[in-house]
Design a protein around this motif. Sequence first.
Motif, mmCIF file in Angstrom:
data_model
loop_
_atom_site.group_PDB
_atom_site.id
_atom_site.type_symbol
_atom_site.label_atom_id
_atom_site.label_comp_id
_atom_site.label_asym_id
_atom_site.label_seq_id
_atom_site.Cartn_x
_atom_site.Cartn_y
_atom_site.Cartn_z
ATOM 1 N N GLU A 404 -14.347 7.550 36.141
ATOM 2 C CA GLU A 404 -15.660 8.142 36.389
ATOM 3 C C GLU A 404 -15.992 9.229 35.381
ATOM 4 O O GLU A 404 -17.102 9.296 34.857
ATOM 5 C CB GLU A 404 -15.725 8.687 37.817
ATOM 6 C CG GLU A 404 -16.155 7.592 38.782
ATOM 7 C CD GLU A 404 -15.617 7.803 40.189
ATOM 8 O OE1 GLU A 404 -15.230 8.939 40.532
ATOM 9 O OE2 GLU A 404 -15.556 6.802 40.929
ATOM 10 N N SER A 405 -14.986 10.059 35.047
ATOM 11 C CA SER A 405 -15.307 11.139 34.114
ATOM 12 C C SER A 405 -15.580 10.584 32.717
ATOM 13 O O SER A 405 -16.307 11.178 31.927
ATOM 14 C CB SER A 405 -14.184 12.182 34.086
ATOM 15 O OG SER A 405 -13.031 11.617 33.514
ATOM 16 N N ASP A 408 -19.467 8.955 31.687
ATOM 17 C CA ASP A 408 -20.583 9.719 31.126
ATOM 18 C C ASP A 408 -20.781 9.384 29.664
ATOM 19 O O ASP A 408 -21.892 9.360 29.151
ATOM 20 C CB ASP A 408 -20.300 11.232 31.239
ATOM 21 C CG ASP A 408 -20.272 11.650 32.697
ATOM 22 O OD1 ASP A 408 -20.802 10.876 33.526
ATOM 23 O OD2 ASP A 408 -19.702 12.720 32.999
ATOM 24 N N ASP A 409 -19.679 9.176 28.960
ATOM 25 C CA ASP A 409 -19.765 9.005 27.513
ATOM 26 C C ASP A 409 -19.539 7.587 27.015
ATOM 27 O O ASP A 409 -19.918 7.257 25.904
ATOM 28 C CB ASP A 409 -18.746 9.921 26.810
ATOM 29 C CG ASP A 409 -19.033 11.384 27.080
ATOM 30 O OD1 ASP A 409 -20.217 11.757 26.997
ATOM 31 O OD2 ASP A 409 -18.095 12.135 27.400
#
Length: 530
Positions: A404-405, A408-409
């Motif tokens: 999940e983190s 974003d990218d």
Amino acid sequence: MTMQKEMFGSLELDKKIVAAITYMGFEEPSPIQAATIPLVLEGNDVIGQAQTGTGKTAAFGIPIVQAIENYKQISALIMTPTRELAIQVAEEIGNIGRNRRIKALPVYGGQPIDRQIRALKSGVQIVIGTPGRLIDHINRGTIRLDHIKFLVLDEADEMLDMGFVDDIEEIMKSLPSERQTLLFSATMPRPILSLTKKYMKAPKNVTITKEELTVPLIEQCYYETKDKVEGLCRLLDTEVDGKLIIFCRTKKGVDDLSIALSSRGYISEGLHGDLSQTQRDRVMKKFREGACDILIATDVAARGIDIDNITHVINFDIPQDPESYVHRIGRTGRAGNTGVAMTFITPREFRQLKLIERIAHTKIQRRQLPTGADVLERQRDQIINKLQTVLEINQYQDYKSITESLLDDYSAEDIAAAAIKLMQEGPKALQVQAEDEPIAMDLQNTGAKPGMVRMFVNVGRAQRITVKDIISAIAIEADIPARSIGMINIYDKFTFVEVPEEYAEKVLGVMHKNTIRGYKVNIEPAKQRR
Ligand code: ADP
Ligand code: MG
């Protein structure tokens, strides 16, 4: 003194010696040993001629160790051409004499003489040395010759080549005449014969001719690469499976490769001379029973191991001579099974490979290593399978916060692909890698006419090379028809020349590191397309 005897093959020897050599892994005498040992024990002078690796050290070491009775004096002097050999011979004789408490000391130049003098005083029965250092000790009186019963010239032809002939004569002259002289050599040039006439008494000749080389009928190929570990792993990941033996030149090579393979996730067992008998047995049991499929060994360690259904022999290091090539590959394809022998060479070893082919009368096919893409293609189904299983078991929730983190990218596809790469390649995935070039030479895309291969040669007009030079060098050296050589373009610093496909490997093999008009040349398949 009575001595308990025991049979070693056809030889009756001191029981203690048989125990020692059995521990060393000897199962039966080699031909030179079977012929020489009885003659020496009967008191004869012996001239032994046999190739390297035939067991000459023990051929003289065993009877000398057995004949020694007096522990207080030096009874045998052994001359060797080099310090390495002196050390090796001393080690082997030390091992043979272990149970009789025989001490064998190597002495050679380059080691402090005081240390050798102290060791000599501590009581040794056999001294092994290079001629110069032996004379030094004899002149100082630290080696006394009065009680010498045996003189051995080991590798006499080598000693001659190194210019030791006067030193050898000087020593021979000052020895007691009541002694046995043993001379071993791979060849018998005239100056050695004259030494034997002058200083030996009715010597018996033992000549062991080379055994006929018969190559087993199995598939043989070779791969040329600068990165053998990578090449090996690609083979292991694609076409090679089953039971295999990988040969390395040295013990260290065995250890290094074993470590390199395990860091890439392959399980292997190493076999070399430093292992105790128990360790050896354990390794062999695992291999025989299939608990481990990859055995890495040196030639010496692999001697006498006898295992059926080995599917591949891989020469990670090219064998040093044709005999050893034939021995190595003879371990596969037994009992009517099929087998494959694969040999890795670096570009510099091309000529050695060709030499093996010529002497062993065999053809070793050139092959291309699988590319990274080939490897992946093979593994595709496996990877998908594994991932599906993990997804179904559904116990990866702990890792989800990481995904999940990253989301974003990066896209989900990229994250998953990166994770798979990390899983497949381990720490290697963390480094920038060079483009995946084929790591072997490519004979297909050289920009030549159909049926021809274009070669790049690193000499040209600057070296005053002419078309005639190129044609005659290649035609004569590679023994191919001059007419068959195609287009030749000579530039300032290099030349392109086309040769028929059928001769391409021969030309590469013969011309590699060869000379044209006295210039050492590099030759390789050309790379560019026209
Ligand atoms: P050479 O002097 O003829 O070149 P070496 O004496 O150095 O050969 O022997 C080569 C190797 O073979 C050594 O590692 C030695 O321990 C081993 N060897 C010698 N004799 C035997 C034997 N009878 N059985 C098994 N191995 C042997
Ligand atoms: Mg030897």
